[in-house]
Design a protein around this motif. Structure first.
Motif, short mmCIF file in Angstrom:
data_model
loop_
_atom_site.label_atom_id
_atom_site.label_comp_id
_atom_site.label_asym_id
_atom_site.label_seq_id
_atom_site.Cartn_x
_atom_site.Cartn_y
_atom_site.Cartn_z
N ARG A 52 4.26 55.41 34.75
CA ARG A 52 5.29 55.19 33.95
C ARG A 52 6.08 56.13 33.68
O ARG A 52 5.83 57.64 34.04
N GLN A 53 7.54 56.12 33.69
CA GLN A 53 8.49 57.08 33.54
C GLN A 53 9.65 56.90 32.38
O GLN A 53 10.25 55.70 32.38
N ALA A 54 9.50 57.51 31.20
CA ALA A 54 10.58 57.55 30.27
C ALA A 54 11.55 58.36 30.50
O ALA A 54 11.46 59.15 31.30
N PRO A 55 12.66 58.27 29.58
CA PRO A 55 14.00 58.70 29.94
C PRO A 55 13.82 60.48 29.90
O PRO A 55 13.36 60.83 28.98
N GLY A 56 14.28 61.07 30.99
CA GLY A 56 14.14 62.50 30.75
C GLY A 56 12.73 63.22 31.26
O GLY A 56 12.80 64.40 30.96
N LYS A 57 11.96 62.19 31.56
CA LYS A 57 10.47 62.81 31.64
C LYS A 57 10.17 62.45 33.00
O LYS A 57 10.91 61.73 33.86
N GLU A 58 8.97 63.27 33.60
CA GLU A 58 8.43 62.88 34.72
C GLU A 58 7.66 61.60 34.72
O GLU A 58 7.28 61.02 33.89
N ARG A 59 7.38 61.14 36.05
CA ARG A 59 6.60 59.69 36.17
C ARG A 59 5.02 60.11 36.12
O ARG A 59 4.60 61.17 36.96
N ASP A 60 4.43 59.77 35.16
CA ASP A 60 2.95 60.01 35.04
C ASP A 60 2.07 58.74 35.22
O ASP A 60 2.39 57.59 35.14
N LEU A 61 0.83 59.07 35.57
CA LEU A 61 -0.07 57.97 35.93
C LEU A 61 -0.60 57.58 34.59
O LEU A 61 -0.57 58.37 33.44
N ALA A 93 8.88 53.02 28.43
CA ALA A 93 9.03 53.45 29.81
C ALA A 93 9.35 52.52 30.65
O ALA A 93 9.15 51.22 30.58
N VAL A 94 10.03 52.92 31.96
CA VAL A 94 9.68 51.73 33.23
C VAL A 94 8.36 52.17 33.90
O VAL A 94 7.91 53.35 34.06
N TYR A 95 7.88 51.10 33.98
CA TYR A 95 6.25 50.97 34.56
C TYR A 95 6.53 50.76 36.21
O TYR A 95 6.97 49.56 36.41
N TYR A 96 5.76 51.49 36.85
CA TYR A 96 5.81 51.36 38.45
C TYR A 96 4.36 50.97 38.93
O TYR A 96 3.60 51.74 38.61
N CYS A 97 4.25 49.97 39.75
CA CYS A 97 3.23 49.85 40.59
C CYS A 97 3.19 50.77 41.75
O CYS A 97 4.23 50.99 42.39
N ASN A 98 1.83 51.34 42.03
CA ASN A 98 1.68 52.32 43.04
C ASN A 98 0.57 51.65 44.00
O ASN A 98 -0.69 51.37 43.55
N ALA A 99 0.63 51.72 45.12
CA ALA A 99 -0.45 51.30 46.14
C ALA A 99 -0.68 52.71 46.90
O ALA A 99 0.08 53.17 47.58
N ARG A 100 -1.94 53.06 47.13
CA ARG A 100 -2.26 54.30 47.85
C ARG A 100 -3.29 53.98 48.82
O ARG A 100 -4.57 53.73 48.24
N HIS A 101 -3.21 54.23 50.04
CA HIS A 101 -4.36 54.06 51.06
C HIS A 101 -5.51 54.74 50.85
O HIS A 101 -5.23 56.23 50.55
N TYR A 102 -6.63 54.20 50.87
CA TYR A 102 -7.61 54.87 50.38
C TYR A 102 -8.18 56.19 51.31
O TYR A 102 -8.31 57.27 50.99
N TYR A 103 -7.97 55.79 52.57
CA TYR A 103 -8.19 57.12 53.65
C TYR A 103 -6.74 57.90 53.67
O TYR A 103 -6.90 59.06 53.60
N SER A 104 -5.52 57.49 54.32
CA SER A 104 -4.65 58.24 54.51
C SER A 104 -3.66 58.59 53.54
O SER A 104 -3.08 59.43 53.74
N ARG A 105 -3.98 57.92 52.54
CA ARG A 105 -3.19 58.41 51.02
C ARG A 105 -1.68 58.04 51.24
O ARG A 105 -0.88 58.60 50.28
N GLU A 106 -1.33 57.21 52.22
CA GLU A 106 0.10 56.76 52.21
C GLU A 106 0.08 55.94 50.94
O GLU A 106 -0.64 54.93 50.61
N ALA A 107 1.43 56.14 50.70
CA ALA A 107 1.97 55.63 49.03
C ALA A 107 2.92 54.61 49.27
O ALA A 107 4.11 55.06 50.01
N HIS A 108 3.14 53.54 48.39
CA HIS A 108 4.15 52.82 48.32
C HIS A 108 4.31 52.40 46.75
O HIS A 108 3.48 52.55 45.90
N TRP A 109 5.69 52.34 46.40
CA TRP A 109 6.08 52.07 45.15
C TRP A 109 6.68 50.70 44.94
O TRP A 109 7.55 50.30 45.87
N GLY A 110 6.60 50.18 43.79
CA GLY A 110 7.49 48.92 43.31
C GLY A 110 8.94 49.38 42.80
O GLY A 110 9.12 50.59 42.46
N GLN A 111 9.67 48.57 42.28
CA GLN A 111 10.78 48.89 41.81
C GLN A 111 10.94 49.00 40.50
O GLN A 111 11.87 49.74 39.87
#
Length: 117
Positions: free
Chosen positions: A38-47, A91-109
């Motif tokens: 999630r990311q609140a206005p003016g703040k970093e995106r946090d787990l 906040a704006v809540y974002y979905c994240n997918a991270r490959h277990y091995y390569s750590r390649e990551a993808h984000w939702g909108q």
């Protein structure tokens, strides 16, 4: 093409509940760690929470006991059940997918969650 589509955000009163959903396509869902940030206005995106393919979980201290992450590998979907919501959860809540091995990551909108006091 990888797509993560979130839904379920909205406006809720203090103490209320929301359930976010994220449907993934274009990936082998079971070998991705799925998380919510999630990311609140003016703040970093946090787990907020993450769940591995083996269903191990990790939560931010601020949401432990109030939020629950789950996944349905058959439906390529990850959920975030949010209870006892507080204004600071806004906040704006974002979905994240991270490959277990390569750590390649993808984000939702992202999906907006607003908690009124």
């Amino acid at each position: 093409q990888v797509q993560l589509v979130e839904s379920g955000g909205g406006l809720v009163q203090f103490g209320g509940s929301l359930r976010l959903s994220c449907v993934a396509s274009g990936i082998i869902f079971s070998i991705y760690d799925m998380g919510w940030y999630r990311q609140a206005p003016g703040k970093e995106r946090d787990l907020v929470a993450v769940m591995g393919g083996g269903e191990t979980t990790n939560y931010a201290d601020s949401v432990k006991g109030r939020f629950t992450i789950s996944r349905d590998n058959a439906k390529n979907t990850v959920f975030l059940q949010m209870d006892s919501l507080k204004p600071e959860d806004t906040a704006v809540y974002y979905c994240n997918a991270r490959h277990y091995y390569s750590r390649e990551a993808h984000w939702g909108q992202g999906t907006q969650v607003t908690v009124s006091s």
